[in-house]
Design a protein around this motif. Structure first.
Motif, mmCIF file in Angstrom:
data_model
loop_
_atom_site.group_PDB
_atom_site.id
_atom_site.type_symbol
_atom_site.label_atom_id
_atom_site.label_comp_id
_atom_site.label_asym_id
_atom_site.label_seq_id
_atom_site.Cartn_x
_atom_site.Cartn_y
_atom_site.Cartn_z
ATOM 1 N N ILE A 78 0.841 -1.204 0.000
ATOM 2 C CA ILE A 78 0.000 0.000 0.000
ATOM 3 C C ILE A 78 0.872 1.248 0.000
ATOM 4 O O ILE A 78 0.575 2.236 -0.679
ATOM 5 N N GLU A 79 1.977 1.212 0.737
ATOM 6 C CA GLU A 79 2.897 2.347 0.727
ATOM 7 C C GLU A 79 3.580 2.468 -0.633
ATOM 8 O O GLU A 79 3.750 3.572 -1.155
ATOM 9 N N ALA A 80 3.959 1.351 -1.219
ATOM 10 C CA ALA A 80 4.574 1.369 -2.545
ATOM 11 C C ALA A 80 3.580 1.859 -3.594
ATOM 12 O O ALA A 80 3.953 2.579 -4.525
ATOM 13 N N PHE A 81 2.305 1.498 -3.442
ATOM 14 C CA PHE A 81 1.271 1.994 -4.345
ATOM 15 C C PHE A 81 1.135 3.507 -4.217
ATOM 16 O O PHE A 81 1.012 4.224 -5.216
ATOM 17 N N ALA A 82 1.185 4.009 -2.990
ATOM 18 C CA ALA A 82 1.120 5.453 -2.781
ATOM 19 C C ALA A 82 2.320 6.146 -3.417
ATOM 20 O O ALA A 82 2.172 7.198 -4.048
ATOM 21 N N LEU A 83 3.501 5.560 -3.280
ATOM 22 C CA LEU A 83 4.688 6.119 -3.922
ATOM 23 C C LEU A 83 4.512 6.145 -5.446
ATOM 24 O O LEU A 83 4.860 7.122 -6.117
ATOM 25 N N THR A 84 3.965 5.067 -5.982
ATOM 26 C CA THR A 84 3.734 4.979 -7.422
ATOM 27 C C THR A 84 2.737 6.040 -7.876
ATOM 28 O O THR A 84 2.951 6.717 -8.884
ATOM 29 N N ASN A 128 9.047 9.547 -0.253
ATOM 30 C CA ASN A 128 9.527 8.684 0.820
ATOM 31 C C ASN A 128 9.764 9.488 2.093
ATOM 32 O O ASN A 128 9.477 9.021 3.199
ATOM 33 N N LYS A 129 10.260 10.707 1.949
ATOM 34 C CA LYS A 129 10.471 11.566 3.118
ATOM 35 C C LYS A 129 9.129 11.881 3.772
ATOM 36 O O LYS A 129 8.986 11.818 4.992
ATOM 37 N N LEU A 130 8.130 12.208 2.950
ATOM 38 C CA LEU A 130 6.794 12.482 3.464
ATOM 39 C C LEU A 130 6.210 11.245 4.138
ATOM 40 O O LEU A 130 5.603 11.341 5.210
ATOM 41 N N ARG A 131 6.404 10.079 3.531
ATOM 42 C CA ARG A 131 5.901 8.825 4.119
ATOM 43 C C ARG A 131 6.499 8.590 5.494
ATOM 44 O O ARG A 131 5.820 8.200 6.434
ATOM 45 N N GLU A 132 7.784 8.856 5.643
ATOM 46 C CA GLU A 132 8.460 8.624 6.920
ATOM 47 C C GLU A 132 8.087 9.664 7.970
ATOM 48 O O GLU A 132 8.008 9.355 9.156
ATOM 49 N N MET A 133 7.874 10.904 7.525
ATOM 50 C CA MET A 133 7.642 11.985 8.492
ATOM 51 C C MET A 133 6.174 12.171 8.853
ATOM 52 O O MET A 133 5.853 12.483 9.992
ATOM 53 N N ASN A 134 5.272 12.002 7.900
ATOM 54 C CA ASN A 134 3.865 12.296 8.163
ATOM 55 C C ASN A 134 2.975 11.289 7.447
ATOM 56 O O ASN A 134 2.520 11.529 6.330
ATOM 57 N N TRP A 135 2.740 10.184 8.086
ATOM 58 C CA TRP A 135 1.975 9.080 7.507
ATOM 59 C C TRP A 135 0.571 9.519 7.094
ATOM 60 O O TRP A 135 0.108 9.185 6.012
ATOM 61 N N ASP A 136 -0.128 10.281 7.926
ATOM 62 C CA ASP A 136 -1.501 10.680 7.609
ATOM 63 C C ASP A 136 -1.557 11.542 6.353
ATOM 64 O O ASP A 136 -2.420 11.353 5.502
ATOM 65 N N SER A 137 -0.628 12.461 6.230
ATOM 66 C CA SER A 137 -0.567 13.294 5.033
ATOM 67 C C SER A 137 -0.263 12.446 3.809
ATOM 68 O O SER A 137 -0.842 12.646 2.741
ATOM 69 N N PHE A 138 0.627 11.511 3.964
ATOM 70 C CA PHE A 138 0.997 10.615 2.873
ATOM 71 C C PHE A 138 -0.214 9.809 2.407
ATOM 72 O O PHE A 138 -0.465 9.680 1.213
ATOM 73 N N MET A 139 -0.995 9.281 3.335
ATOM 74 C CA MET A 139 -2.172 8.500 2.974
ATOM 75 C C MET A 139 -3.261 9.389 2.371
ATOM 76 O O MET A 139 -4.018 8.958 1.516
ATOM 77 N N ARG A 140 -3.342 10.649 2.792
ATOM 78 C CA ARG A 140 -4.283 11.580 2.179
ATOM 79 C C ARG A 140 -3.934 11.788 0.705
ATOM 80 O O ARG A 140 -4.805 11.836 -0.150
ATOM 81 N N ILE A 141 -2.637 11.915 0.416
ATOM 82 C CA ILE A 141 -2.198 12.068 -0.966
ATOM 83 C C ILE A 141 -2.592 10.832 -1.762
ATOM 84 O O ILE A 141 -3.076 10.926 -2.892
ATOM 85 N N LEU A 142 -2.410 9.658 -1.180
ATOM 86 C CA LEU A 142 -2.797 8.428 -1.863
ATOM 87 C C LEU A 142 -4.271 8.458 -2.226
ATOM 88 O O LEU A 142 -4.660 8.131 -3.340
ATOM 89 N N LYS A 143 -5.112 8.875 -1.294
ATOM 90 C CA LYS A 143 -6.551 8.901 -1.556
ATOM 91 C C LYS A 143 -6.898 9.939 -2.617
ATOM 92 O O LYS A 143 -7.824 9.754 -3.391
ATOM 93 N N GLU A 144 -6.145 11.048 -2.658
ATOM 94 C CA GLU A 144 -6.418 12.085 -3.647
ATOM 95 C C GLU A 144 -6.050 11.638 -5.052
ATOM 96 O O GLU A 144 -6.752 11.953 -6.006
ATOM 97 N N VAL A 145 -4.951 10.932 -5.198
ATOM 98 C CA VAL A 145 -4.488 10.590 -6.534
ATOM 99 C C VAL A 145 -5.014 9.266 -7.045
ATOM 100 O O VAL A 145 -4.891 8.961 -8.208
ATOM 101 N N SER A 146 -5.612 8.462 -6.181
ATOM 102 C CA SER A 146 -6.100 7.165 -6.665
ATOM 103 C C SER A 146 -7.604 7.146 -6.732
ATOM 104 O O SER A 146 -8.299 7.992 -6.370
#
Length: 155
Positions: free
Chosen positions: A101-107, A137-155
Protein backbone atom coordinates in the motif's frame (compact mmCIF):
# COMPACT_ATOMS: atom_id res chain seq x y z
CA UNK A 1 9.36 9.42 12.71
CA UNK A 2 7.26 10.50 15.61
CA UNK A 3 6.68 8.04 18.39
CA UNK A 4 3.72 7.88 20.71
CA UNK A 5 3.59 6.22 24.09
CA UNK A 6 0.73 3.73 24.21
CA UNK A 7 -1.56 2.81 27.12
CA UNK A 8 0.89 0.32 28.59
CA UNK A 9 3.90 2.64 28.28
CA UNK A 10 5.26 0.98 25.12
CA UNK A 11 6.44 3.18 22.29
CA UNK A 12 4.40 3.00 19.11
CA UNK A 13 5.13 4.51 15.73
CA UNK A 14 3.01 7.38 14.41
CA UNK A 15 1.55 5.08 11.72
CA UNK A 16 -2.07 4.14 11.92
CA UNK A 17 -2.90 0.46 11.69
CA UNK A 18 -3.83 -1.03 8.34
CA UNK A 19 -7.44 -1.81 7.59
CA UNK A 20 -8.46 -5.31 6.54
CA UNK A 21 -8.45 -4.34 2.85
CA UNK A 22 -4.98 -2.77 3.17
CA UNK A 23 -3.59 -5.88 4.90
CA UNK A 24 -5.05 -8.03 2.12
CA UNK A 25 -3.53 -5.71 -0.52
CA UNK A 26 -0.16 -5.94 1.25
CA UNK A 27 -0.19 -9.73 0.98
CA UNK A 28 -0.63 -9.78 -2.81
CA UNK A 29 2.21 -10.86 -5.04
CA UNK A 30 2.58 -9.92 -8.71
CA UNK A 31 -0.30 -12.12 -9.89
CA UNK A 32 -2.60 -10.91 -7.13
CA UNK A 33 -1.85 -7.26 -7.88
CA UNK A 34 -2.40 -7.79 -11.61
CA UNK A 35 -5.74 -9.41 -10.83
CA UNK A 36 -6.62 -6.64 -8.35
CA UNK A 37 -6.09 -3.94 -10.99
CA UNK A 38 -7.91 -5.87 -13.74
CA UNK A 39 -11.27 -4.21 -14.44
CA UNK A 40 -14.34 -6.17 -13.39
CA UNK A 41 -17.84 -5.39 -14.65
CA UNK A 42 -20.95 -6.35 -12.75
CA UNK A 43 -23.54 -8.32 -14.76
CA UNK A 44 -26.28 -6.81 -12.57
CA UNK A 45 -25.15 -3.28 -13.43
CA UNK A 46 -25.04 -4.17 -17.12
CA UNK A 47 -28.59 -5.55 -16.95
CA UNK A 48 -29.78 -2.42 -15.16
CA UNK A 49 -28.01 -0.18 -17.68
CA UNK A 50 -29.54 -1.98 -20.66
CA UNK A 51 -32.97 -1.85 -19.04
CA UNK A 52 -32.89 1.85 -18.15
CA UNK A 53 -30.86 3.35 -21.01
CA UNK A 54 -31.82 1.11 -23.90
CA UNK A 55 -35.18 -0.25 -22.75
CA UNK A 56 -33.91 -3.76 -23.43
CA UNK A 57 -34.40 -6.65 -21.03
CA UNK A 58 -31.58 -9.19 -20.96
CA UNK A 59 -31.10 -12.40 -19.03
CA UNK A 60 -28.41 -12.75 -16.39
CA UNK A 61 -26.49 -15.21 -18.56
CA UNK A 62 -26.44 -12.68 -21.42
CA UNK A 63 -25.29 -9.97 -19.02
CA UNK A 64 -22.48 -12.24 -17.80
CA UNK A 65 -21.31 -12.74 -21.39
CA UNK A 66 -21.38 -8.98 -22.02
CA UNK A 67 -19.52 -8.34 -18.74
CA UNK A 68 -16.85 -10.89 -19.65
CA UNK A 69 -16.40 -9.31 -23.10
CA UNK A 70 -16.16 -5.81 -21.65
CA UNK A 71 -13.65 -6.95 -19.02
CA UNK A 72 -11.49 -8.68 -21.65
CA UNK A 73 -11.50 -5.59 -23.88
CA UNK A 74 -10.65 -3.22 -21.01
CA UNK A 75 -7.96 -5.58 -19.72
CA UNK A 76 -6.35 -5.83 -23.17
CA UNK A 77 -6.45 -2.05 -23.68
CA UNK A 78 -4.74 -1.37 -20.34
CA UNK A 79 -2.47 -4.43 -20.07
CA UNK A 80 0.83 -2.60 -20.59
CA UNK A 81 0.01 0.21 -18.14
CA UNK A 82 -1.28 -2.23 -15.51
CA UNK A 83 1.83 -4.43 -15.82
CA UNK A 84 4.15 -1.42 -15.54
CA UNK A 85 2.27 -0.12 -12.51
CA UNK A 86 2.38 -3.48 -10.70
CA UNK A 87 6.09 -3.88 -11.48
CA UNK A 88 6.71 -0.36 -10.13
CA UNK A 89 4.77 -1.11 -6.95
CA UNK A 90 6.73 -4.31 -6.34
CA UNK A 91 10.04 -2.57 -7.14
CA UNK A 92 9.30 0.25 -4.67
CA UNK A 93 8.19 -2.25 -2.03
CA UNK A 94 11.49 -4.08 -2.43
CA UNK A 95 13.81 -1.05 -2.68
CA UNK A 96 12.28 0.94 0.18
CA UNK A 97 11.31 -2.10 2.28
CA UNK A 98 7.71 -0.90 2.55
CA UNK A 99 4.30 -2.52 2.27
CA UNK A 100 2.40 -2.79 -1.01
CA UNK A 101 0.00 0.00 0.00
CA UNK A 102 2.90 2.35 0.73
CA UNK A 103 4.57 1.37 -2.54
CA UNK A 104 1.27 1.99 -4.35
CA UNK A 105 1.12 5.45 -2.78
CA UNK A 106 4.69 6.12 -3.92
CA UNK A 107 3.73 4.98 -7.42
CA UNK A 108 0.65 7.23 -7.48
CA UNK A 109 2.76 10.13 -6.23
CA UNK A 110 5.26 9.49 -9.03
CA UNK A 111 2.56 9.20 -11.71
CA UNK A 112 0.97 12.41 -10.46
CA UNK A 113 4.34 14.20 -10.70
CA UNK A 114 4.91 12.96 -14.24
CA UNK A 115 1.33 13.88 -15.13
CA UNK A 116 0.56 14.64 -18.73
CA UNK A 117 4.15 15.39 -19.71
CA UNK A 118 4.73 13.86 -23.11
CA UNK A 119 7.86 12.85 -24.97
CA UNK A 120 10.07 12.82 -21.90
CA UNK A 121 13.66 11.83 -22.43
CA UNK A 122 15.06 9.09 -20.23
CA UNK A 123 17.14 11.68 -18.37
CA UNK A 124 14.13 13.94 -17.69
CA UNK A 125 12.10 10.94 -16.54
CA UNK A 126 14.96 9.80 -14.31
CA UNK A 127 15.31 13.26 -12.76
CA UNK A 128 11.56 13.54 -12.10
CA UNK A 129 11.44 10.00 -10.70
CA UNK A 130 14.43 10.49 -8.40
CA UNK A 131 13.18 13.80 -7.02
CA UNK A 132 9.58 12.63 -6.61
CA UNK A 133 10.45 9.35 -4.91
CA UNK A 134 12.86 11.09 -2.55
CA UNK A 135 10.16 13.62 -1.57
CA UNK A 136 7.40 11.00 -1.31
CA UNK A 137 9.53 8.68 0.82
CA UNK A 138 10.47 11.57 3.12
CA UNK A 139 6.79 12.48 3.46
CA UNK A 140 5.90 8.83 4.12
CA UNK A 141 8.46 8.62 6.92
CA UNK A 142 7.64 11.98 8.49
CA UNK A 143 3.87 12.30 8.16
CA UNK A 144 1.97 9.08 7.51
CA UNK A 145 -1.50 10.68 7.61
CA UNK A 146 -0.57 13.29 5.03
CA UNK A 147 1.00 10.62 2.87
CA UNK A 148 -2.17 8.50 2.97
CA UNK A 149 -4.28 11.58 2.18
CA UNK A 150 -2.20 12.07 -0.97
CA UNK A 151 -2.80 8.43 -1.86
CA UNK A 152 -6.55 8.90 -1.56
CA UNK A 153 -6.42 12.09 -3.65
CA UNK A 154 -4.49 10.59 -6.53
CA UNK A 155 -6.10 7.17 -6.67
Amino acid sequence: MSEVVGKKGMKQSGHRTFTYKERKFNSFGRGGLLDYFTPKSSPEEIRYSFRTKHNHEMSLSEAKLVARSVDEKLAEDNREFRTDMVDTILHFANVFDVSNIEAFALTCYLYKAIGAKENLTKRELGDITEKTIREANKLREMNWDSFMRILKEVS
